[in-house]
Design a protein around this motif. Structure first.
Motif, PDB file in Angstrom:
ATOM      1  N   LYS A  25       0.377  -1.331  -0.006  1.00 23.93           N
ATOM      2  CA  LYS A  25       0.050  -0.325  -0.211  1.00 23.93           C
ATOM      3  C   LYS A  25       0.777   1.403   0.106  1.00 23.93           C
ATOM      4  O   LYS A  25       0.403   2.484  -0.679  1.00 23.93           O
ATOM      5  N   GLU A  79       2.033   2.266  -3.372  1.00 18.83           N
ATOM      6  CA  GLU A  79       1.526   3.114  -4.287  1.00 18.83           C
ATOM      7  C   GLU A  79       0.874   4.894  -3.700  1.00 18.83           C
ATOM      8  O   GLU A  79       0.698   5.888  -4.732  1.00 18.83           O
ATOM      9  N   TYR A  80       2.073   5.517  -2.861  1.00 12.48           N
ATOM     10  CA  TYR A  80       1.713   6.648  -2.393  1.00 12.48           C
ATOM     11  C   TYR A  80       3.414   7.503  -2.677  1.00 12.48           C
ATOM     12  O   TYR A  80       3.946   8.001  -2.210  1.00 12.48           O
ATOM     13  N   ARG A  81       4.279   6.651  -2.794  1.00 13.51           N
ATOM     14  CA  ARG A  81       5.648   7.040  -3.647  1.00 13.51           C
ATOM     15  C   ARG A  81       5.700   7.183  -5.179  1.00 13.51           C
ATOM     16  O   ARG A  81       4.743   6.308  -5.881  1.00 13.51           O
ATOM     17  N   ARG A 126       3.151   6.849 -10.261  1.00 12.09           N
ATOM     18  CA  ARG A 126       3.694   6.258  -8.648  1.00 12.09           C
ATOM     19  C   ARG A 126       2.812   4.692  -9.222  1.00 12.09           C
ATOM     20  O   ARG A 126       1.563   4.715 -10.095  1.00 12.09           O
TER      21      ARG A 126
END
Lengths: 444, 257
Positions: free
Chosen positions: A85, A88-90, A399
């Motif tokens: 998870k 998905e934010y990098r 990303r």
């Protein structure tokens, strides 16, 4: 499932029967109390998740009848860190920093599998320079050696063979020294990047590698003398943790477990990546299907890895270690700063002082990252534990949209029940050690 | 189903309407073609930096980007893909199942083949893939969930990878189910290895695998609420103070849409 019993041996009534929480050396009371109350010998024992011989935070739930395990189940998830998870934010490049921490004993495999996936999504697989691929193979094979040493060392320790543990960690230390020389870190390297590598080999690396191979060749026979040749060790491992070929395929077990059942399946041969088709090595197998076979295979695979490392050193040609596409290649030059590893001041001075465009470009690539065309891919590498697969989905953004790791430890650990049920309690430890699960990879 | 999807795709005629879109940077021609009209739209993004809650002062408010996944491929697929597709279709026909009903769509992209399977026929398809001597996909590599919250009626995807050791082949199966009815058959009866994998997909995505022997959470605690890897699941991060400034949690930071 937490209990707050002040007196451990006091049973807590549940719908499934009395529950005893053991925190110290009060086993006598427990067994006595259980024997008085229970109408049969059947006891459910919870082993772990903080037990020294369960290979990290693994919880084993064993239903035992006397000394025999009638049912075995594994409870996992204690080391779940939400890496999939988080990715998905990098940006795509930052992803390597996360995946390297999954199975922390095989960081280069996680990085390589992930980067091969990103490169396939970008369509630049063939543009990765040869030198980068050779160094990737080199690092992966050293990593295979270090991972197998941990498997042998911890397996020995769990049997009480502390000398094996000392030997294994002594030799693993030599691998980690090489990692530190080449990447600057002993673990969690984030050295393999989409498009190539973070940087080239440092001066003196080849000499250190030659010395490493020489030392390994000297140390390896000691394991034969200490383990394979020892009647006690053989007796302890033979016919324990039995899983035949049909069982392996049904349960999806790969790596040494599958090869101990006699099938020479190795992705380096059957579906080569990073140029493995150009290396001369063998895939060892045994047909014993047991823990001893897996132990012998790991030793033999270390030998084969040494052969590949020697070939890597011959194949190393000067050249770039990152793709030429400046839209993907991280524009950094690393150098040792006063605070450890950092950006090269000269490189930054050059960018800042001479080219506005270079500065903008650097900023955009570092903060925004590169875009990856939409689609999905699956790439897999042969990690020391088996098939390490990565399912990557891109939505065309900067990303990852979804990253899923098919970690071999996760899948192989499922076969624990098949290996242990019907055997002795003490053999559970041997069987789990022969699976070599690393909870960082299992739980991710 | 397919006509409805085609209709939706026709509405969006390009990747972007704004010529100043910075996203065009670094995207190759092949990628643009792939992202173009042939693809399958799964979402439409507006604006930039996540500024979509009212007062957008970024100046990027007019941007729209249609997210398109690679669309259906036409024959020949190339490589061993045609042989696998022929054998699968033939074997399904022999069993009295119209392949067009079971295989909704076949996508070949980046050297990999994906069969989109209707969920009611999944079990029969995987059994055929495993048992047919010409197919022989002995090894299932688990199931991976994907959540596309804006792809109405097909929000949740279960993606299976199957490897044939006999023939040295790899195929992907994809099953789409709506979020309102996230049921699909469990393949544990055919591939016991998927026991934990399906529990993981249930735990993180809320995909319900019918007839799984014990579909319980595997990573999260048993009493956990929600499905953490769905796109709409809040991360719950806390801002971090760094040199006197507040750095927002990862899911609150601005991003390039």
């Amino acid at each position: 499932m937490t209990t707050h019993a002040t007196r451990p041996a006091e049973p807590r009534e549940t719908t499934e029967g009395p529950v005893y929480t053991v925190t110290g050396g009060d086993w006598d009371e427990i067994t006595q109390a259980a024997a008085e109350r229970a109408d049969d010998e059947r006891i459910v024992v919870n082993m772990g998740p903080q037990h020294p011989s369960t290979h990290g935070v693994l919880r084993l739930i064993l239903e035992i009848d006397g000394e025999t395990v009638t049912e075995a189940r594994a409870g996992i998830g204690y080391l779940h860190t939400g890496i999939e998870k988080n990715l998905e934010y990098r940006t795509w490049t930052q992803g390597t920093t996360f995946v390297t921490r999954m199975d922390y004993l095989t960081p280069f495999y996680n990085e390589a599998a992930y980067c091969l996936g990103v490169e396939k999504l970008l369509g630049i697989t063939d543009d990765v320079p040869d030198r980068a691929s050779v160094i990737r193979v080199l690092l992966m094979e050293i990593n295979r050696i270090s991972s197998h040493f941990v498997a042998i060392a911890t397996g020995g320790m769990e049997l009480g063979a502390t000398t094996v543990m000392i030997y294994g960690f002594r030799d693993r230390e030599l691998c980690l020294d090489l990692f530190e020389l080449i990447t600057g870190l002993r673990m969690n390297h984030a050295f393999i990047r989409p498009g190539g590598l973070a940087q080239d080999l440092p001066p003196g690396a080849i000499d250190a590698l030659r010395e490493f191979v020489r030392q390994m060749r000297k140390n390896l026979p000691e394991y034969d003398a200490l383990c394979s040749g020892s009647p006690v060790f053989r007796a302890r491992l033979k016919d324990v943790g039995y899983l035949d070929l049909a069982g392996c395929l049904a349960l999806g077990a790969t790596g040494p477990i599958l090869r101990s059942a006699g099938l020479p399946h190795d992705l380096r041969k059957s579906d080569p990546y990073c140029g493995y088709e150009n290396y001369d090595f063998e895939v060892p197998t045994t047909d014993t299907c047991d823990s001893f076979g897996r132990f012998l295979l790991r030793l033999e695979e270390i030998e084969q890895s040494l052969r590949i490392i020697e070939q890597c050193m011959e194949r190393l040609e000067p050249g770039p270690v990152m793709v030429g596409d400046k839209k993907i290649a991280w524009p950094a030059q690393l150098a040792l700063g006063p605070d450890g590893l950092g950006n090269s001041l000269d490189h930054i001075k050059n960018i800042m002082g001479t080219s506005m465009e270079a500065l903008i470009h650097h900023f955009k690539l570092v903060t925004e990252g590169f875009r990856v065309p939409p689609g999905q891919v699956y790439t897999a590498v042969e990690s020391p534990k088996g098939e390490l697969g990565v399912h990557l989905v891109s939505d065309g953004g900067t990303r990852p949209y979804r990253v899923h790791f098919r970690d071999p430890s996760f899948t192989n650990l499922q076969s624990m029940a098949a290996m242990c049920e019907g055997g002795m309690v003490a053999d559970v430890i041997v069987a789990v050690a022969s699976i070599d699960p690393v909870m960082g990879g299992v739980d991710r | 189903m397919s006509s409805e999807r085609d209709h939706r795709s026709d509405g969006n005629d390009g990747t972007t309407v704004n010529g100043n879109d910075p996203t065009a940077d670094g995207v190759t021609d092949a990628a643009l073609e792939r992202a173009g009209g042939t693809g399958e739209a799964i979402a439409r993004r507006r604006g930039m930096f996540g500024a979509n809650n009212g007062s957008d002062t970024t100046g990027y408010g007019g941007l729209t980007r249609t997210v398109r996944m690679p669309g259906a491929s036409a024959r020949p697929y190339g490589g061993y893909f045609d042989e696998v597709a022929d054998e699968l279709e033939g074997a399904l026909e022999e069993q009295g199942l119209d392949p067009a009903h079971a295989v909704e769509k076949t996508v070949v992209d980046r050297g990999e083949i994906t069969f989109h399977i209707a969920r009611e026929h999944l079990l029969q398809v995987v059994r055929t893939l495993r048992d047919d001597p010409a197919l022989r996909f002995e090894l299932c590599l688990g199931v991976s969930g994907v959540h596309n919250p804006h792809d109405t009626g097909r929000e949740l995807h279960a993606v299976y990878h199957l490897r044939s050791l006999t023939h040295g082949r790899l195929v992907r199966l994809e099953v789409s189910v709506p979020e309102a009815d996230p049921h699909l058959p469990s393949v544990v009866a055919v591939y016991p290895t998927n026991d934990w994998h399906e529990r993981e997909a249930y735990d993180f995505f809320g995909l319900v695998f019918d007839d799984h022997p014990a579909l319980t959470r595997i990573m999260m605690p048993d009493d956990w609420q929600g499905f953490p890897q769905r796109k709409d699941y809040p991360l719950g991060g806390i801002p971090v103070e760094y040199k006197g400034a507040q750095i927002p949690a990862p899911d609150q930071r601005r991003s390039y849409s």
